[in-house]
Motif scaffolding. Structure first.
Motif, short mmCIF file in Angstrom:
data_model
loop_
_atom_site.label_atom_id
_atom_site.label_comp_id
_atom_site.label_asym_id
_atom_site.label_seq_id
_atom_site.Cartn_x
_atom_site.Cartn_y
_atom_site.Cartn_z
N LEU A 34 13.38 113.99 5.85
CA LEU A 34 12.58 112.84 6.29
C LEU A 34 13.22 111.55 5.82
N SER A 50 17.69 111.80 6.87
CA SER A 50 18.04 111.88 8.29
C SER A 50 17.14 111.04 9.18
N GLU A 51 15.83 111.11 8.93
CA GLU A 51 14.89 110.43 9.83
C GLU A 51 14.64 108.98 9.46
N GLN A 85 19.01 106.66 10.51
CA GLN A 85 18.57 106.07 11.77
C GLN A 85 18.63 104.54 11.78
N SER A 140 9.11 109.41 12.50
CA SER A 140 9.99 110.13 11.58
C SER A 140 9.33 111.39 11.05
N ALA A 165 9.14 114.13 13.69
CA ALA A 165 10.42 114.81 13.87
C ALA A 165 10.69 115.80 12.75
N ALA A 166 10.37 115.41 11.50
CA ALA A 166 10.57 116.29 10.36
C ALA A 166 9.67 117.53 10.46
#
Length: 370
Positions: free
Chosen positions: A253, A256-257, A261, A345, A348-349
């Protein structure tokens, strides 16, 4: 006659040789009669280098030590006890690391990453790339990426390093040891970034990360989970709670998210390269973790009981990890350029986490749907 009797050779007696089937060479096993001297059955027609240097290097009475463990602890069991985790397997030796990590791959892969990081930082200083960072982004990196450095270091030293000898096979322990090396190197990379920024920018606070990790409200639930993980004695639970739950709901989270980003939108092309190495490491470490726990959930004898056990572990670790994730929400508003929301975010996680659980063969916990 007397002379003949005196000259007769004396008869000596020797202990009889008794074979107990515990002597070297007595035990039969796959390839025991082969001139190739393989002490295991390769997964394919020929053994790989990885198999040659890991499989059965660690002895096991269940396989070749017919006399039992040849060493042990003074106040406990011998060798590599299976009782060090409540998870069960019909054959722990069935696990083979899909990454085929061993000594040579550790040095080769990590040296490649070190060269990449060093080149990236050298080019950034040479081009004066840091000077274009706005104050809000400098503060974001100093506080949050610096704080995450402590999480990576804690997992390296007190999670993976502490359990890298606890598994019942050499294949498991080698994979965990590589995981520890990944985390330690990535934490050091983040420290190098912090040092470079401190030397390059007078406005960059290179010491604030310690205060943030120790007292910033948004980071305390994350710190709490990391510290609670280090107190777990069961090596399989520790691996599950870290790589399956915490890294999915908190680690990915954040890395990457969020960081990966929004960095470019804030004029930062350096941080994604550094953080990307950590994400690459985790993708490899997740590969062996997925393979191990999928093996346990599909075990013919213990599969169902392992699923119940992992369900209890999910119930234990998902709520605090979700709490840690939600507590980090304020940092999504700190950068000057905000290209995504916390809700996007986290969604997505969660989706990636649910997919991982499905691959392992576990039900998605109800807390994930909230």
């Amino acid at each position: 006659m007397a002379s003949s009797a005196a000259s007769a050779p004396k008869v000596r007696s020797f202990p009889k040789v008794e074979f107990t089937d515990s002597e070297a060479g007595a035990l039969e096993f796959p390839s025991s009669s082969s001139r190739a001297y393989n002490y295991f059955k390769p997964a394919k027609l020929r053994a790989t280098v990885y198999e040659d240097v890991t499989v059965d290097v660690q002895p096991d009475p269940a396989r070749y030590l017919s006399q039992g463990w040849i060493y042990g602890f003074g106040n406990g069991p011998g060798g590599y006890p299976q009782e060090w985790t409540v998870a069960k397997s019909s054959n722990w030796h069935a696990f083979l690391d899909p990454n085929e990590e061993w000594e040579a791959t550790i040095y080769r892969n990590n040296s490649a990453v070190v060269r990449q990081v060093a080149l990236c930082l050298d080019n950034a200083k040479r081009a004066g790339a840091y000077e274009n960072w706005n104050p809000a982004w400098q503060k974001f990196i100093a506080r949050n990426l610096g704080a995450w450095m402590h999480a990576e270091n804690g997992m390296a030293l007190h999670v993976f390093t502490s359990i890298q000898r606890s598994g019942p096979t050499n294949m498991i322990n080698t994979a965990v040891a590589v995981n520890a090396a990944h985390k330690m190197r990535f934490a050091q990379d983040l420290a190098l970034v912090n040092l470079d920024l401190s030397e390059s920018l007078d406005t960059f606070d290179g010491a604030v990360h310690k205060e943030v990790w120790q007292s910033a409200e948004e980071w305390q639930p994350t710190r709490k989970v990391v510290e609670e993980l280090t107190a777990v004695g069961d090596w399989a639970e520790l691996l599950f709670g870290t790589n399956v739950v915490f890294e999915q709901l908190v680690g990915q989270l954040f890395r990457s998210e969020l960081v990966m980003q929004i960095s470019a939108k804030n004029g930062d092309y350096i941080t994604p390269t550094i953080v990307g190495t950590g994400e690459y490491d985790y993708s490899r470490d997740l590969g062996y973790t997925r393979a191990l726990f999928r093996l346990l959930t599909r075990d013919e004898k213990f599969g169902e009981s392992n699923k119940e056990l992992f369900g209890r572990w999910l119930a234990k670790w998902v709520p605090p990890c979700l709490e840690a994730a939600h507590a980090l929400q304020p940092i999504w508003s700190q950068p000057a350029e905000k290209t995504l929301t916390f809700a996007d975010s986290l969604s997505a996680a969660k989706e990636k986490f649910a997919q991982l659980l499905e691959e392992i063969g576990l039900d998605v916990p109800k807390e994930l749907e909230k």
